[in-house]
Structure formats: structure tokens, C-alpha cells
Enzyme design. Structure first.
Site, short mmCIF file in Angstrom:
data_model
loop_
_atom_site.label_atom_id
_atom_site.label_comp_id
_atom_site.label_asym_id
_atom_site.label_seq_id
_atom_site.Cartn_x
_atom_site.Cartn_y
_atom_site.Cartn_z
N HIS A 153 0.88 -0.73 -0.07
CA HIS A 153 0.28 -0.52 -0.11
C HIS A 153 0.76 1.17 0.11
CE1 HIS A 153 -3.45 2.12 1.01
NE2 HIS A 153 -2.66 3.03 2.07
N ASP A 155 1.52 4.76 -0.87
CA ASP A 155 0.44 6.76 -0.04
C ASP A 155 1.56 7.46 -0.59
OD1 ASP A 155 -2.14 5.71 1.84
OD2 ASP A 155 -0.40 5.55 3.40
N ASP A 267 -8.21 1.79 2.26
CA ASP A 267 -7.32 2.34 3.39
C ASP A 267 -8.65 3.66 3.53
OD1 ASP A 267 -5.37 2.95 5.64
OD2 ASP A 267 -4.76 3.72 4.22
N ASP A 405 1.65 -1.19 4.68
CA ASP A 405 2.12 -0.20 3.72
C ASP A 405 3.45 -0.25 3.14
OD1 ASP A 405 -0.44 1.57 4.64
OD2 ASP A 405 0.03 2.35 6.28
N HIS A 555 -7.35 9.12 0.17
CA HIS A 555 -7.25 9.03 0.92
C HIS A 555 -6.84 10.11 2.67
CE1 HIS A 555 -5.58 4.97 0.53
NE2 HIS A 555 -4.93 5.93 1.69
#
Length: 1157
Positions: A153, A155, A267, A405, A555
Site C-alpha cells: 500500500h 500512499d 484504506d 504500507d 485518502h
């Protein structure tokens, strides 16, 4: 650190499947020819005696069977690719706006919330569930098929900026994936964010690019979602969601030739049904979600409903159905994905072994290398978790995510995971008595296998409605807000965190939409190389603007949940794009108005935007017009809406003695009022606001002139001022007449309503409708929560909010013939008040402006004295709503909300991206429209509470590691409306489904969220020089009032010239809004048309032919509209006929050419 959960659950066996198999029992009879039953003779005699009757009965049964088979819709047999059945009532639905019928579903989130008791009981190892067990024979007939899906994941901004993450982690992760997957074809991986993949592709060698493409082609690597980011679903507007997915999907398809069909959203902090609708209309087949309320997960898991078909609340045809997998546990990390016991699952996160950078297992027992000596014990321990997790779902196909993450950052880490798991898989697969096959897989592998199993085995429960798209699963409607991950920790704070940048986000959206529209017209009307210089030269900046908007939908972007320097990075990107877009529009209007026929990106423009921002975190400032004697200054207005716009507009002038002229040099009546500011020692800035009623064509331009010294026209009429002040002398400004505000109340009124205020506090108290003399209590209040435990994500107030206003506010009442206003600087306990506000009403015949109340709050939670405070405004009305209200989802649809006593206040807060309304049984309705996303609640009967800003000194324990103290001064604007119904509709209290806004409400929201774009000439002209009339009106007629142009763009301007004319180069996305017909049908304005008759696309534009028109998906990836759920009637545009059902979005590709002369 993730919260430890535990997991327990009853297991049910599917022994009914055995009844479908041939019997293996043997007969006890030893006779070779068993004796005939005596019953057979009796049966034969009965048949002969009643032959005629039996024949008639058989004929009737056969007729009924044939009728059922061919005259009613049947559920198609599912395949690997879902078969989407055609809708049969599409045309019928286009003729009605009263969608009283709601979707038939098995589950709604409202019913689930009504049922769940929210006790937060300790479930043991699975803290938020129960002790899960199984009998052991559940997999005897259908073996367990386990797909372990490696993922990382990433971000695009959170603790680091997107660039910092890319350089330090994401580029290495993609390199690792490419290299390690290439070593063993059994290895699989999924990737989501195109913002990182696009950057990697630019930097990668040809060899790495080829290797990645090969992995995609072989199915080892799958792109899931494929948007620019994994967007937030609470604050993001549906326009921006479409944009970000379209941008990612288009890049992916054009660059690598891949079109995603499975969505992966692990998420976002809660989930919107709007997202399910958009994905369905983009051709996606399956969704995966994770962060939903832990009590709701438990309830769904108890009944094996974690996999379901998501259906829109209005959909009676199942045309919006999309299959969803909900993950069952606390988090998407490895301890919370292999099974219900995180202490066990953590032992199988091999990146937590010694030598790696990740935290060791907090439960005390750590992972160890798998060896031939321990593989059996390790495999059986892991398989035990898999089997327990499997009992939470209906099928024996199981999904096990394997990631966290920014994982798989090094070859060593990836090899540790792949190597150890492969050894475990090999043992499991080579032991037949385990009845299990385990392997690495992608999301596509999982969903394909699940659908194959659902084809073979009937999982449908008795009485279950299900779906025609895929059998065996329940249907569900509703959304998943507000999210709680544990105890009373509700994630409603992020609805409001960093509201300044939530506002900038929406300004960028509306500016991008307008600029895209102008680019289409520039290219469409010109078709010459000279004219193409400006739009094609701007392409790179346009792409950057699209991507900067898309990036902020992440997000941790629009949510306001990133580190301070990351928020700054988002803000600067948006600011740069805003400036670029405004410069482009300043030049484009010159070409469209015929001032200059040729323009390029380098030439300066003679216009500038009327509002400018000095830096990324500054409020927009109006450019003052000097209006010197004997001069005239041009102003140009662009209306991006699809209907003609009549409304009062405002510009700032330095001199009050001005006159307004229209494009034909005709006098326009105007009003002048003083400009006001949040400074009780100097309320007047010394500048002036000039107002006049403007009329701007649909999607067009109109020119006006602000003149000084023009003979023959009356000057702008000054407003009359009434002032209440604590100052010794009454402040006043020429040329206004000023008087002291007397009495306990102040009042302003227009032709339709009168507003009554408290003269002590400057707050709105009552609204009287002149027609019928209806009076509504509104009782405005400004209050603050003290919230020492709140943070960027969580809202955790300590008790109720306390009012902050005291008597003796500074008040200025302006009374003019076009605009009336009450401006108030409240007295509070602080030296500088954290909020001041204006209330305005307008006189503008034929406009929605006449019927609304404009509230503008200037908020400054600046300084440590406001730490751990959250500012709200309350409207305490006399509407008997029983704490039931409706808030919008992404600006697209409404959701019914109900305040529950069994949930704390923070759990009864909901996102409000653009609208909330409440309604009583008698039909009286109160609405709050907003131009930015905020949070809303109805804590008491008749109350609306909207949070304006929050300043929090502490971290709330969700990984950010800081509070939110980087507040900026900002303005929040609401449009408030009261409406009375003209016919009866559903009772909002007892009716369980969402209600729709009125047509008037839709128009109010459109005007607020798509304001006129204003430009002013950089230089004034001599008043003696009269220019020719200048306007631009591209539509043959305004569109019907319930049709909205969501987007009108050229997706790839650089390719515009190169593309074959047979290939459509422009895209139009339309929405037909659904409106509540129990309220005024004409929208209380000049609305003369609604979309009862089909729109003709071929005749839409003046001087332009529409050619090669065809429908497409919302992400432009699919032209097979049947697979998107549309009917044939809605997608046949060969004759230009556009039929759109209420609530639907429809995209069309076409080309524009100037009409041959």
C-alpha cells in the site's frame, strides 16, 4: 501500531451439497429382480381413470412454465465475466421524477444499524468478533482454495510527500516486484496507484518496462483500480473521483494497454455507494473494501454476508449491481488478514524476522524461517487460521492479502515472503487429506475462481433476493459511514480537518471543468493550426492540473490527514494549477469573444481573473477596479452551467461613483455597498462592492463594462447602513447614509422572505416567507467543543459544545435594492474573535438567488488559545425531523441519516460534501448547501450542527504522529433554503430510503458549486471608445434544468491534430438529476424545461456539427455499454437522441466540426 483483535465465530457446514451426489449405499435385497411395488398398480389405475383431467392440468402447468421462462426476466448463468442483464423499464423510468419505488435488496445499512446494539464486547483472540471454530468436514466435498495476494500500500503523500515517498520507497518497491516475480512464475502481485507507476515508467529502463509488461500479460501482476490514487470516499466530489480514475486508467491503457476490472480500496475511512455506482459504469466487475465499522463487520460475518452485491437505492432493475468482498478484520496488515487471531498471523509476516526494518510482533511470538523440520507444524498452524477465516464466507474460495504500507521495498524482504510461503504452500498442496490448495494469486484469480464456484454450487439462502449478476450472495444498499475501528473511536474528524484545502480542492475542480470546456470550444470552432497553438501549447499544464487535482483526492489528501509539509505540498500543487488554468482561461476568452483570433501560450492576455491568490495558503482577494473618471473597464463572465444564468454579481471598485453598461452599451441598474472586514476597530476597508444583475448564456460568455463619467446612465445606488457598535463614534463612509441600529432586532427583506436577527448577537433568529406568511425559527448559534482526545482522524468531544458569543456584537446592516446584508463581528471571550459572518439576501427576478439565504463565515482558529477546540454552527429550527436528516454522498446522491442514542455524538456525524436537509412529516424542508466538504449532525430534534474548523494539539494514535494546528483564515459559504411541498410525498420519518432534493435545491447547489468565472481587463479604456458587442453563446438552447454537464473535455489535446477525424476526440458526460416532484416543479426560477423529451446531441451546439457520436464508459475505456448496465434505448445515439434515466450518468464520445458554409 494496529490494535490487537481477536476472532471467533460459529461454523456452519454445507452438508446439503451431499444430497446432490449419487447415493453410495447398497441395497440389502438379495433378489436379482426386485419385487414390483403394489403401489404402482394403484397409480396406473388412477392415471387411466383421470386421464383427461391430468392432461388439462399438465397443459396449464406447461403454459405457466413457458410463460415464466420467456415472459419474465431470468437470471443468466454466471461466467468468469459477469453477464449483465438488460434493463426493461428504462424508458418508463425516464418519464417520471417520483422514484417512489426503491431497490429490493436483502440488506440495507440502515436495517443493520437498527439491529446492531454496539456493545463492543470482547470476543477473545479476535477482539471484535468471537472465538471462530470449524468442524473439519466443511471442505470434504469442495476443497478450500486459498489465494494469497501480495500487495504494497503506497500512499501518494502522508508522512512524506509523494515525491519523497517515490524516491525513498515506491520506486524501489516496483523494481523489487519486477525482479522477484520474474524469478518464479508462481509468484503474483497487485498494484493500485498510477501516480507512482507513471513516475516509475518515466524513469525505468526499456528492459524494466518490458519485464513489467510481460508480468502483466502473463497475469502474474495485476493492476487493481488503476486510478491516479486510491481516493477518499467521504469528502471527494464525484467529478473529482471520475477525473482521478479516468486519468489513471487512460494513462495505463495508452501506455501499457491494460484496462483494470477489479477495484481495491483497503484504506479509505468508510465507503460510499457512489463509488460502487461509478465503478460499475466504468466497467469494473468486482470491488474489495476494508475499513467499515467493526460492529457491522461482525454482524455481516455472523451471517456470512461479507460478500454481497452492492445495489444503488433507486435501482429497481439491478443495472447498478457490483460484487463486493469486505475484509473481516481490524486492518489490512498481515497480522489481521490471514485469520481471526493476529498473534498467530503475525508469525507469518516474514518481513518481521530479525534483520528487517519492521516492528517485531507485539504479541510476543515472532516469525521464523520455514525449514523442512518445521514446515508441517508451521503449515498446519497457518492453515488453521485460513480455515477459520473461510467459515466467515459462503464459498470455499478464500482471499488472504499479504502486505502492508510500503512493503516489498527490497529483494531480501520480497524473497523472505515468497520463499517461506512457497514452502508452506508446497506442504499443504502435497497433503491431500488437508483438502486445500494454496497459492499466490491476484485479485482477478480470486474473483474468477469464486464466480466459477458460485456457478457450480448454489449458495443462495431461502427467500434471498440476491442479484441476476452473480447468484448465491445477498444484495445490499446503503453506505458505510461513519467508520469506527475500535471502542468509541469514530473517524468523523477528517470530514472537517484542514477545511481551507478542502475549499481549494473544490475551486480547482470548478476551474478545471470550466477550462476544459473552453478548450473544447477553442478546438471545435477553429480547426486551424493558428487557433490550435493556445490549447495544444497548454496541454502539459492541463495534464498537470488534472493530476494535481487527482493527487489531492488521495485518502490522506482531501481528508486533511497528512503531515504539515505534505499538506503544503498538496496546496502548492493545487495553487500552481489554479494559476495556470486562470491564465489559460484569460487568453481563451479573447479568442472565443473574437478579440484575438490567434493566441498562443506565450502571449500575455489583456484580461486577468477577478479573484487572485498571492500564495498557496492565502484566501482569494478581489482585484479592485480603479474606475477613474472618464474611463471604462471591461469585465467578462463565463457561465460553465448548462442553463442561462441570471444572478446578481459583485465586483470590488475603488470609487463609488460608477455606472454599469452591458455588452450593447445599455445602462444596467446597480448598487454600491461598502466592503467590510473582520476588524472591529476598522470595519470598512475604504473600498466598495458594486452589484448588478447579470445574464450569461449557457456555457457561454458575456461582457459588461464598469464606467465612470458615462452620461445618460444613473450611477450605482448606495445602500443604506444601520450600525450597532461599541465605538464612541458611529463609523460611516461616503457616500452612504448611516444610522444607529435601534431595538432588540434587525431585519432585512426581499420580495419573498424577511429575516429577523438578534441585535445583540447579530445571529439569525427567524425567517418569514412573504407568500403565505409562514414563519420558521432558525435560531443560529456559534459554539465550540473542547476535544483534548480529537485528532486529524478522530472526533472525540469532551461533553457538549458551548456557545461562544456574548452580547454587544459589532453589526452593520446594508439595505439596497439588489442585495441586503447583516454583517456581524461577534463579541467572544477572546481578544480577536475566531469567527465573523455575513447574511445576505438578493432581489433578482427569475433567479434562484431570490429564494435563498447566503451565509458566509470568516473563520480564524489561529493561535494556541484555540488548541483542542472545534468550532460549529447550529441552526436550531422548529422543524420536527425526529433527528432524521439527509446528507449527500460525493455531491451525487442523498443518504438517509438517523441520530442513534446507542452511538456517541461523534458516530452520528456524517460527511456533507455539498448538501444536507431535514424535513418534517408535513413537508416543510430546511436545506444547507455548502461549497466545500464538512461534517454535519442532527443531535437534537430540529437541529443542524455543521462543523466549520478544528484545531487539535495532539495525535489521535492512528499513525500520523501529530495534531492539526496549521489552520488558515478561510471563508465558509452556505446557501440556506426553506421549502414547502406542493403535494404529499413519503413521510421522511418512517420512510427508510433516501429522499431527493427538489429541482430548486439542485439549482441552488449548482450555482454555489459552479460560480460564474469573472475576468477583468488589465487596462481601462477611454469612455469615448465603444467596442462592438461581445458575447459567446455556444448552445442552440439551454439544456433542460435537470440535465447537468458533469464534464466536457478533450481527453488528449496533444493528439487532437494527429487523430484521425473518424475517431471521436471530445467527451461529454451528462447526469440527469432526480428531483422530488412534491416540491416546486419549476425550481422557483426561469426553469422552463425538464428532460421529459430526449436531448438531441446533433443539434446541441450553434455552428458546430456533432459527428461520430457514441456512448462510452465513464472512464472512457469501454464502448460496449451493455456490459456497463445501460439499456439499448439509452445508448443508441446514431440519430443524436439522448435518453438518460434519473440519477444516471452517461458519457459520450464525439467529434466537433464547424458547420460547412
Amino acid at each position: 501500531m494496529p490494535f490487537s483483535s481477536s476472532n471467533n465465530r460459529r461454523s456452519t457446514t454445507t452438508t446439503w451439497t451431499r444430497s446432490l451426489l449419487p447415493s453410495t449405499s447398497t441395497s440389502t435385497s438379495t433378489s436379482k429382480h426386485p419385487r414390483k411395488s403394489r403401489k404402482r398398480t394403484a397409480v396406473k389405475n388412477f392415471i387411466f381413470a383421470n386421464f383427461f383431467l391430468i392432461g388439462i392440468t399438465a397443459s396449464v402447468i406447461f403454459f405457466i412454465f413457458i410463460f415464466y421462462l420467456y415472459a419474465t426476466p431470468s437470471k443468466p448463468i454466471s461466467s468468469n465475466k459477469p453477464i449483465y442483464r438488460k434493463t426493461t423499464s428504462f424508458l418508463k423510468k425516464t418519464k417520471t421524477h417520483n422514484l417512489n419505488r426503491s431497490a429490493d435488496v436483502d440488506l440495507t445499512t440502515k436495517v443493520l444499524y437498527d439491529k446492531i446494539e454496539f456493545r463492543d464486547e470482547d470476543g477473545g483472540p479476535w477482539t471484535q468478533g468471537w472465538r471462530v471454530g470449524y468442524k473439519g468436514d466443511e471442505w470434504d466435498v469442495e476443497k478450500l482454495k486459498v489465494f494469497v495476494v501480495p500487495h504494497s500500500h503506497n500512499d501518494p503523500g502522508w508522512k512524506l510527500t509523494v515525491d519523497e515517498y517515490y524516491e525513498r520507497q515506491s520506486r524501489h518497491i516496483i523494481d523489487t516486484i519486477v525482479e522477484t516475480l520474474g524469478k518464479d512464475e508462481r509468484r503474483k502481485f497487485i498494484w493500485e496507484e498510477m501516480s507512482y507507476l507513471e513516475r516509475w515508467w518515466r524513469d525505468a529502463s526499456d528492459g524494466k518496462k518490458e519485464a513489467l509488461v510481460k508480468l502483466l500479460q502473463s497475469g502474474q501482476l495485476e493492476i487493481v483500480g488503476g486510478g491516479w490514487v486510491m481516493n477518499d470516499e467521504a469528502n471527494s466530489h464525484y467529478f473529482a473521483i471520475i477525473e482521478q480514475i479516468m486519468e489513471g486508467n487512460m494513462w495505463l491503457n495508452e501506455t501499457i494497454g491494460v484496462v483494470p476490472k477489479n477495484s481495491w480500496a483497503i484504506d479509505p475511512f468508510g465507503y460510499s455507494s457512489t463509488m460502487a455506482y461509478l465503478l460499475r459504469r466504468m466497467g469494473f466487475e468486482n470491488m474489495l473494501i476494508q475499513r467499515t465499522h467493526y460492529e457491522l463487520k461482525k454482524e455481516l460475518a455472523l451471517h456470512k454476508n461479507l460478500e454481497y452485491v452492492w445495489r444503488q437505492s433507486w435501482d429497481t432493475d439491478e443495472s447498478t449491481d457490483i460484487f463486493v468482498h469486505m475484509m473481516p478484520f481490524y486492518s489490512y496488515d498481515i497480522p489481521h488478514t490471514c485469520g481471526p487471531e493476529p498473534a498467530v498471523c503475525c508469525q507469518f509476516d516474514f518481513a518481521r524476522m530479525y534483520g528487517f526494518m519492521y516492528e517485531r510482533c507485539p504479541w510476543g511470538k515472532h516469525p521464523e524461517e520455514t525449514t523442512p523440520e518445521n514446515v508441517k507444524e508451521r503449515a498446519l498452524t497457518l492453515l488453521d487460521q485460513y480455515k477459520k477465516k473461510s467459515t466467515l464466507y459462503r464459498t470455499n474460495t478464500l482471499l488472504i492479502p499479504l502486505g502492508d504500507d510500503f512493503r516489498y521495498i527490497s529483494i531480501d524482504e520480497a524473497e523472505a515472503q515468497f520463499r517461506n510461503y512457497q514452502m508452506l504452500f508446497d506442504y499443504i498442496n502435497s497433503t491431500p487429506e488437508l483438502n486445500t490448495e494454496a497459492k499466490f494469486g491476484t485479485l482477478e484469480d480470486y474473483f474468477r475462481t469464486l464466480r466459477e464456484e458460485a456457478d457450480r454450487i448454489n449458495f443462495t439462502r431461502p427467500g434471498e433476493i440476491g442479484s441476476g449478476q452473480i447468484s448465491g450472495f445477498p444484495s445490499l444498499s446503503g453506505d458505510f459511514f461513519t467508520y469506527a475501528d475500535r471502542q468509541q473511536d469514530y473517524w468523523s474528524g477528517y470530514y472537517v480537518s484542514r477545511p481551507f484545502f478542502k475549499s481549494v480542492d473544490r475551486v480547482l475542480e470548478q476551474t478545471l471543468r470550466a477550462a476544459e470546456m473552453q478548450m473544447v470550444f477553442l478546438l471545435g470552432y477553429c480547426q486551424r493550426a493558428q487557433c490550435e497553438k493556445l490549447p495544444t501549447g497548454f496541454t502539459h499544464k492541463l495534464t498537470a492540473a488534472r493530476r494535481n487535482l487527482a493527487l489531492f483526492q488521495h485518502h490522506d489528501g482531501v481528508t486533511g490527514t497528512a503531515k504539515d509539509h505534505v499538506v503544503q505540498d498538496y496546496g502548492m500543487r493545487m495553487h500552481t494549477s489554479l494559476q495556470d488554468l486562470q491564465i489559460f482561461m484569460s487568453k481563451a476568452i479573447e479568442v472565443l469573444l473574437g478579440i484575438h483570433h490567434e493566441k498562443n501560450d506565450q502571449n500575455p492576455s489583456q484580461f486577468q481573473p477577478a479573484q487572485v491568490r498571492s500564495k498557496y495558503d492565502a484566501q482569494p482577494v478581489h482585484q479592485p477596479i480603479s474606475a477613474n473618471q472618464g474611463t471604462v473597464q471591461s469585465v467578462v463572465l463565463f457561465n460553465s452551467l448548462e442553463q442561462t444564468r441570471n444572478e446578481v454579481v459583485m465586483f470590488i471598485v475603488e470609487r463609488p461613483d460608477v455606472t454599469i453598461l452591458d455588452s450593447n452599451w445599455t445602462c444596467v441598474k446597480s448598487q454600491i455597498s461598502p466592503e467590510l472586514q473582520n476588524n472591529k476597530n476598522r470595519i470598512f476597508t475604504g473600498r466598495h462592492r458594486v452589484f448588478w444583475k447579470a445574464s450569461v448564456p449557457a456555457m457561454g460568455l458575456q461582457t459588461y463594462y464598469i464606467a465612470n463619467g458615462f452620461v445618460g446612465c444613473e450611477k450605482a445606488k448606495p445602500a443604506k447602513l444601520k450600525i450597532s457598535t461599541s465605538a464612541k463614534e458611529l463609523p460611516c463612509l461616503a457616500p452612504y447614509s448611516c444610522s444607529k441600529l435601534e431595538g432588540d432586532t434587525a431585519q432585512i427583506r426581499n420580495r419573498h422572505q424577511a429575516l429577523i436577527f438578534s441585535a445583540n448577537f447579530g445571529l439569525l433568529q427567524k425567517v418569514t416567507q412573504n407568500k403565505g406568511s409562514t414563519q420558521n425559527v432558525i435560531d443560529e448559534e456559534l459554539a465550540m467543543y473542547t476535544s483534548p482526545e480529537s485528532g486529524a482522524y478522530l472526533f472525540k468531544p469532551n461533553g457538549d459544545a458551548k456557545t461562544i458569543t456574548e452580547a454587544s456584537s459589532e453589526i452593520v446592516v446594508s439595505e439596497g435594492f439588489l442585495m441586503q446584508e447583516v454583517f456581524s463581528i461577534p463579541k467572544t471571550a477572546w481578544t480577536k474573535t475566531p469567527v465573523c459572518h455575513s447574511t445576505r439576501i438578493f432581489n433578482c427576478e427569475g433567479s434562484v438567488q431570490e429564494f435563498l439565504i447566503e451565509k458566509e463565515y470568516h473563520v480564524e482558529l489561529i493561535g494556541g488559545e484555540f488548541n483542542d477546540r472545534e468550532l460549529v454552527v447550529r441552526y436550531k429550527t422548529d422543524i420536527d425531523n425526529k433527528r432524521v436528516f439527509y446528507s449527500d454522498l460525493n455531491g451525487f446522491q442523498m443518504s438517509r441519516r438517523e441520530t442513534y442514542d446507542k452511538i456517541p455524538l461523534q458516530g452520528n456525524y456524517y460527511p456533507m460534501p455539498s448538501l444536507a436537509f431535514m424535513q418534517e412529516s408535513k413537508g416543510q424542508r430546511f436545506s444547507v448547501h455548502t461549497r466545500q466538504s464538512l461534517g454535519v449532525a442532527s443531535p437534537k430534534n430540529g437541529w443542524f450542527e455543521v462543523m466549520l474548523d478544528r484545531r487539535l494539539s495532539r495525535d489521535d494514535g492512528r499513525g500520523l504522529g501529530q495534531g492539526v494546528t496549521d489552520n488558515r483564515p478561510m471563508n465558509v459559504v452556505f446557501h440556506l433554503t426553506f421549502e414547502s411541498n406542493i403535494s404529499s410525498g413519503p413521510d421522511p420519518i418512517s420512510h427508510p430510503h433516501p429522499l431527493s432534493p427538489s429541482l430548486f435545491s439542485h439549482r441552488v447547489g449548482a450555482h454555489l458549486n459552479h460560480p460564474l468565472h469573472a475576468f477583468i481587463a488589465k487596462k481601462s479604456q477611454e469612455i469615448s471608445v465603444q467596442p462592438p458587442p461581445r458575447s459567446f453563446s455556444p448552445l442552440t438552447a439551454p439544456l433542460p434544468c435537470d440535465l447537468h454537464v458533469v464534464s466536457f473535455k478533450v481527453p488528449r489535446p496533444l493528439k487532437y491534430i494527429q487523430q484521425n477525424l473518424e475517431e471521436p476526440r471530445s467527451v461529454l458526460i451528462l447526469q440527469r438529476r432526480h428531483w422530488d416532484s412534491s416540491y416546486c416543479r419549476k425550481g422557483k426560477s426561469d426553469c422552463s424545461r425538464i428532460d421529459d423529451e430526449p436531448l438531441n446531441l446533433l443539434n446541441m451546439f450553434q455552428g458546430l456539427d456533432v459527428i461520430n457520436a457514441k456512448p462510452t464508459s465513464l472512464n472512457l475505456m469501454h464502448d460496449d455499454t451493455e456490459m456497463l448496465g445501460y439499456s439499448e434505448e439509452s445508448t443508441d445515439v446514431s440519430q443524436g437522441r439522448v435518453v438518460i434515466s434519473p440519477m444516471e450518468l452517461q458519457a459520450y464520445k464525439f467529434d466537433l466540426q464547424p458547420v460547412a458554409t
